[in-house]
Design an enzyme around this catalytic site. Structure first.
Site, short mmCIF file in Angstrom:
data_model
loop_
_atom_site.label_atom_id
_atom_site.label_comp_id
_atom_site.label_asym_id
_atom_site.label_seq_id
_atom_site.Cartn_x
_atom_site.Cartn_y
_atom_site.Cartn_z
N TYR A 109 0.84 -1.20 0.00
CA TYR A 109 0.00 0.00 0.00
C TYR A 109 0.88 1.25 0.00
CZ TYR A 109 -2.77 3.64 2.36
OH TYR A 109 -3.36 4.81 2.72
N TYR A 116 -1.92 12.82 3.35
CA TYR A 116 -2.91 12.91 4.45
C TYR A 116 -2.31 12.34 5.72
CZ TYR A 116 -6.40 12.44 0.59
OH TYR A 116 -7.17 12.53 -0.53
#
Ligand code: UDP
Length: 213
Positions: A24, A52
């Site tokens: 990921y 983020y």
């Protein structure tokens, strides 16, 4: 912000080296590289690579919120599902970190602040060719225990918890240096942890079974 890997110390700044610990994370690192290279080859192209931190909260209407499949991996949906009675207790992953109360510290950001950051980023991209990395965080970290306490205050619900061993791959403390977003995008997170907890709880209360119902 997973692109900061495990070796950088917070506050995390955009110029720090990137790496990842799982597929990921590597997919983010690779995509940042591809977009940066593309912008290098086409001077009309622009990309704002938003990093983020830990988005939580929900739309204050209670109509749009976080609805993970199965047992939540992230802390806030886990807490709200305990609060609504779907899960018996929170498992806190480690209380032996070098942080003030021993639990992990993260930079929680309201999802609406994150949304506004995207609008500012689009405005920026229209007028600035090239690729730029920008953190979207609050520059402030809270521990798991602080988050639980704030949630209890916002909801009036007691969250039972047990302390489990550390989760592999977790680091003690992760928070942003969000000054680039402020300087380049004229953006800063405006909503505090109490609002994040209130809005997460409002959504979960209105949607105890998520969107399944
Ligand atoms: N955490 C926890 N219990 C959970 C899920 C997360 O104690 O069920 C902790 C985790 O160790 C970290 C923080 O909460 O310190 C935020 O974890 P999350 O998975 O939400 O986001 P991450 O920072 O890992 O991307």
């Amino acid at each position: 912000a997973t692109v900061y890997g495990l070796d950088n110390e917070s506050p995390l700044r955009e110029g720090m080296p990137t790496s990842a610990t799982n597929p990921y994370g590597w997919s983010k690192v690779m995509n940042e590289q591809i977009l940066t290279d593309y912008c290098g080859s086409d001077k009309n192209f622009s990309a704002v690579l938003l990093r983020y931190f830990n988005p939580i909260g929900a739309h204050p209407s209670g109509l749009i919120g976080e609805n993970p499949c199965g047992i939540p991996n992230n802390i806030m949906p886990y807490i709200t599902q305990v609060a609504v009675g779907k899960l018996p207790e929170l498992h806190i992953f480690g209380q032996d970190y070098p942080t003030p109360d021993g639990t992990g510290v993260r930079d929680y950001i309201h999802v609406l602040d994150l949304g506004e950051g995207h609008v500012q980023a689009l405005d920026y991209a229209f007028t600035h060719p090239g690729a730029i990395e920008i953190n979207l965080g609050t520059s402030r970290g809270y521990s798991v225990l602080e988050l639980v306490k704030e949630f209890e205050k916002a909801s009036g619900v007691k969250i039972p918890y047990v302390i489990d061993p550390r989760r592999p791959g977790d680091v003690a403390s992760v928070f942003a240096d969000a000054s680039r977003a402020e300087n380049l995008l004229a953006w800063r997170a405006r909503r505090n942890l109490a609002q994040m907890c209130r809005d997460s709880w409002n959504w979960q209360q209105k949607n105890p079974d998520g969107y399944a119902q």
